[in-house]
Design a protein around this motif. Structure first.
Motif, mmCIF file in Angstrom:
data_model
loop_
_atom_site.group_PDB
_atom_site.id
_atom_site.type_symbol
_atom_site.label_atom_id
_atom_site.label_comp_id
_atom_site.label_asym_id
_atom_site.label_seq_id
_atom_site.Cartn_x
_atom_site.Cartn_y
_atom_site.Cartn_z
ATOM 1 N N PHE A 147 -6.848 2.086 -1.295
ATOM 2 C CA PHE A 147 -5.842 1.568 -0.352
ATOM 3 C C PHE A 147 -6.511 0.873 0.821
ATOM 4 C CE2 PHE A 147 -2.152 4.676 -1.508
ATOM 5 C CZ PHE A 147 -2.050 4.053 -2.725
ATOM 6 N N ARG A 198 -5.948 -2.899 1.879
ATOM 7 C CA ARG A 198 -5.484 -3.279 3.229
ATOM 8 C C ARG A 198 -6.470 -4.186 3.938
ATOM 9 N NH1 ARG A 198 -4.029 2.157 3.919
ATOM 10 N NH2 ARG A 198 -6.021 2.540 4.944
ATOM 11 N N SER A 257 -9.107 -2.907 5.383
ATOM 12 C CA SER A 257 -9.584 -2.152 6.540
ATOM 13 C C SER A 257 -10.730 -1.219 6.169
ATOM 14 C CB SER A 257 -8.438 -1.319 7.130
ATOM 15 O OG SER A 257 -7.971 -0.423 6.149
#
Lengths: 331, 422
Positions: free
Chosen positions: B402, B406, B408
């Motif tokens: 994830f 994202r 990030s």
């Protein structure tokens, strides 16, 4: 364009020469004036008793063959709505395998599938396309009453522009809901399948014997073949059942339903208004005899007439393929 | 008999070859394609008489299979996953018409999200259709099950089509030693198809698939299908016995692995049962009285056989490699219904969901299942619900995915943002 080669088949010359033997007989519950029942009765008369039939879901399934009743005096089997083409392929393959193994006599057995306009023209067109690429002897008949008639008249891809159906009711916001032009199924299949030797359009009752002879011709020529029949439907088209034959005739004479056969890539117009000296009758004469067009406004009639005129006057292959010409590429 | 190395897919093709099938309508889908490719190759070389014909979809493939079977020829075909669902309408039609063909399904999880690895939501979606279902663990079993499936399907007292299932990748592409029977001995076990009733190749008119608009008639025909499927339970042992006599291999309805003195039983199906068996062996070495029951026959559902195998045990854990979203394991509910009438039913019956999309078992999971059976601590409401096997490490891995998605994630790959955007 070259002319079509002559093909040897036993032509039915006149209504008095139509075989008397009925292979589609009592036992069905079709509506009064049902032209599709005539289409069924006709093809099996023309084909004869050594024929196996598969019927896709549609009005000609449910109204014909429910338990304890069947009009078919030939082996018949139901297949699913979108499975017309593939049912014929499997049937022909099975029969061929049995002949190869000597389990049944090596004789010609006709394999015919009938599917309606929703089954053949919309849902099952991929399967029919594949069937027309196969090397089996089979005939697919699309009986086109321009609606899903089994489920109480819904629009299909083959419903006439502007027609009222339960899915395309006329309203105050939208005066017409069927805004799709009728899908050109026979032309599409002929153009798309170069090895398919026979594609035709027909109407069970007009011109007399024309349809029966097309069925015979398809079976005689062999390989995978396709016939599109135009079946006026008293319930769906909203007219008195006594006028089914007349409506078929008017549909052809106004040119909205072109009548032709394509044999080995050669087009034969089996009704050609251009050669009658009288020309096409106005489309309005055909449309206004049916309740399903009662709500049409003048501009709709004008549009339909324009589209029909274009089909005959501007298409390079009138009534068959919507190709108007070749433009020079700008490079 | 020849002993050779075959993938699950090649074994399936050999099954069809030895069954001397006449017609194989085909359509590709991973991981099944190799089966039909193999048959097509043999057909082109003239090694088999069958015609292998490319269709335009699985729906067409099964529709053609239906009509060909209705003429009285032996039909074989195979599919997977999305293709299985695409042709799904035809499954009910074929079973209802009582056409005894054999369909191999190579299990693959269903979209979305799309994946290639196996679970059994595809094949178990057909549990209500009327197809018999046999689920195989090994390549040998794939081949053997196809031969037995034709015998059962074509039996006059059954006349129902059959699915033989194998797992995609784990079995479809895994090479195993397989004893391939000789054609002559196969013919003794499986003679040519002789249809019990007149079919469409006959001159006499027959109408197949007429609409039955009377509710009682409809019920009657459905009951007949059900009764015919149940006939398999009495006919199967006889046919499996004949098979064992001919080929020397016996396949039960349920495979009983280390069950003799087992207090606790894990129930599994298909190729992941091999992993389960390895865990059972390990736990046995630790002195645990645990065994594994592998369901080979899913339809008809072997209620009595399950009762025999599971009655009197202290605990049963069903590992479903499928999920009925909002309910849990499909087989768990079926097994519970079979055990409920027993006075000596296992007091603990637990549901685990594992292997979705090919997820492998993690170390300790079987120990955990056993511990849950030995010391049940959950409330009745909790016990009725499925346990979804998933580890903390997997959670963290998903978290890392994830983070990358994202943009990030700054730990593994540095900043994914371009300098200009920053």
């Amino acid at each position: 364009m070259s002319t079509a080669p002559t093909i040897d088949y036993e032509k039915i010359k006149g209504v008095h020469k139509i075989p008397l033997e009925e292979l589609y007989t009592s036992g069905h519950r079709t509506c009064q004036g049902c032209e599709s029942a005539t289409t069924m009765r006709g093809f099996i008369k023309a084909a004869g008793s050594r024929t196996v039939v598969t019927g896709a879901t549609g009005c000609m399934y449910v109204a014909n063959t429910s338990y304890l009743t069947t009009p078919w005096i030939v082996p018949w089997m139901h297949t699913q709505l979108g499975a017309g083409g593939s049912s014929a392929v499997g049937m022909a393959a099975g029969l061929r395998a049995l002949k190869r193994k000597g389990k049944i006599k090596d004789e010609k057995i006709n394999v015919i599938n009938f599917s309606g306009d929703l089954g053949a023209g919309d849902m099952g067109i991929g399967g029919i396309s594949a069937a027309l690429q196969s090397n089996y002897d089979l005939l697919i008949i699309m009986y086109d009453n321009e609606s899903a008639a089994n489920t109480d008249i819904q629009a299909t891809g083959l419903s006439t522009y502007g027609a009222q159906t339960t899915f395309t009711p006329p309203g105050t916001k939208h005066p017409i809901m069927q805004r799709r032009w009728k899908k050109n199924v026979a032309g599409m299949l002929a153009v798309g399948h170069p090895t398919c030797r026979y594609v035709a359009t027909a109407c069970a009752t007009y011109p007399p014997t024309d349809y029966l002879n097309k069925v015979r011709k398809a079976l005689e020529i062999g390989g995978p073949t396709f016939i599109h029949t135009y079946d006026p439907c008293p319930k769906g088209w909203d007219y008195h059942p006594r006028y089914s034959n007349e409506l078929g005739e008017l549909g052809i004479k106004c040119g909205i339903y072109p009548l032709y056969e394509i044999v080995d890539g050669n087009i034969i117009y089996t009704y050609d208004a251009r050669k009658t000296g009288k020309g096409r009758i106005p489309v309005k004469e055909f449309l206004t005899k049916q309740g399903r067009f009662d709500h049409l406004l003048p501009e709709h009639f004008t549009y339909i007439q324009k589209m029909v005129d274009e089909m005959w006057d501007e298409w390079q292959m009138p009534g068959v393929a919507p190709i108007k010409g070749i433009l020079k590429a700008r490079i | 008999m020849t002993r050779t190395m075959l993938t699950g897919n090649a074994a399936a093709a050999w099954g069809a070859r030895l069954a001397e099938v006449d017609y194989v309508p085909s359509f590709p889908i991973t991981p099944q394609t190799e089966i039909l490719e193999t048959l097509a190759g043999w057909s082109q070389l003239g090694e088999i008489p069958a015609r292998v014909v490319m269709m335009d979809s699985e729906h067409s493939m099964l529709a053609a299979a239906a009509t060909a079977a209705a003429t009285g020829v032996r039909v074989f075909t195979a599919t997977s996953s999305q293709g299985f669902l695409y042709g799904f309408e035809m499954l009910y039609a074929i079973a209802g018409l009582r056409l005894p063909l054999v369909l191999v399904n190579v299990s693959r999880a269903l979209a979305h999200p799309i994946t290639l690895e196996p679970d059994h939501n595809d094949v178990l979606s057909a549990r209500d259709t009327g197809f018999l279902q046999f689920h195989a663990e090994t390549s040998q079993e794939v081949l053997d099950s196809i031969l037995m499936a034709y015998r059962l399907a074509e039996h006059e007292k059954i006349l129902l089509p059959a699915i033989v299932n194998l797992d995609g990748f784990y079995l479809s592409f895994t090479r195993e030693a397989v004893e391939v029977p000789e054609p002559e001995e196969t013919k003794n076990f499986l003679p040519a198809f002789r249809p019990a009733y007149p079919l469409l190749s006959n001159r006499e008119p027959v109408a197949m698939g007429a609409a039955v608009l009377d509710p009682s008639l409809y019920s009657y025909f459905k009951h007949q299908m059900h009764n015919a499927a149940e006939n398999v339970l009495t006919i199967y042992p006889k046919i499996a016995g004949e098979f064992a006599e001919t080929f020397g291999r016996r396949h039960g309805i349920i495979e009983e692995f280390m069950l003799d003195d087992a207090d606790y039983v894990i129930v599994m199906t298909n190729s992941f049962a091999s992993m389960g068996k390895a865990e059972i062996k390990r736990l046995r070495q630790k002195g645990k009285k645990i065994g594994l029951a592998r369901l080979r026959m899913i339809r008809p559902f072997p209620h009595e056989e399950l009762q025999r195998v599971l009655r009197g045990r202290k605990g049963v854990a069903v590992v479903d490699q499928n999920i009925s979203v909002g309910k849990g394991g499909i087989l768990f509910g079926e097994i519970a219904s079979a055990l409920y009438p027993l006075a000596d039913r296992p007091p603990v019956l637990l549901s685990f969901i594992g292997g979705l999309g090919g997820r492998r078992f993690r170390p300790g999971e079987f120990d955990g299942m056993l511990a849950s059976m030995e010391n049940p601590t959950e409330s009745a409401a909790e016990t009725a619900r499925p346990h979804l096997l998933f580890t903390g490490e997997e959670c963290r891995q998903v978290g890392r995915f994830f983070a990358i998605a994202r943009g990030s994630d700054n730990t593994a790959h540095g900043s994914t943002r371009s300098p200009r955007a920053a």
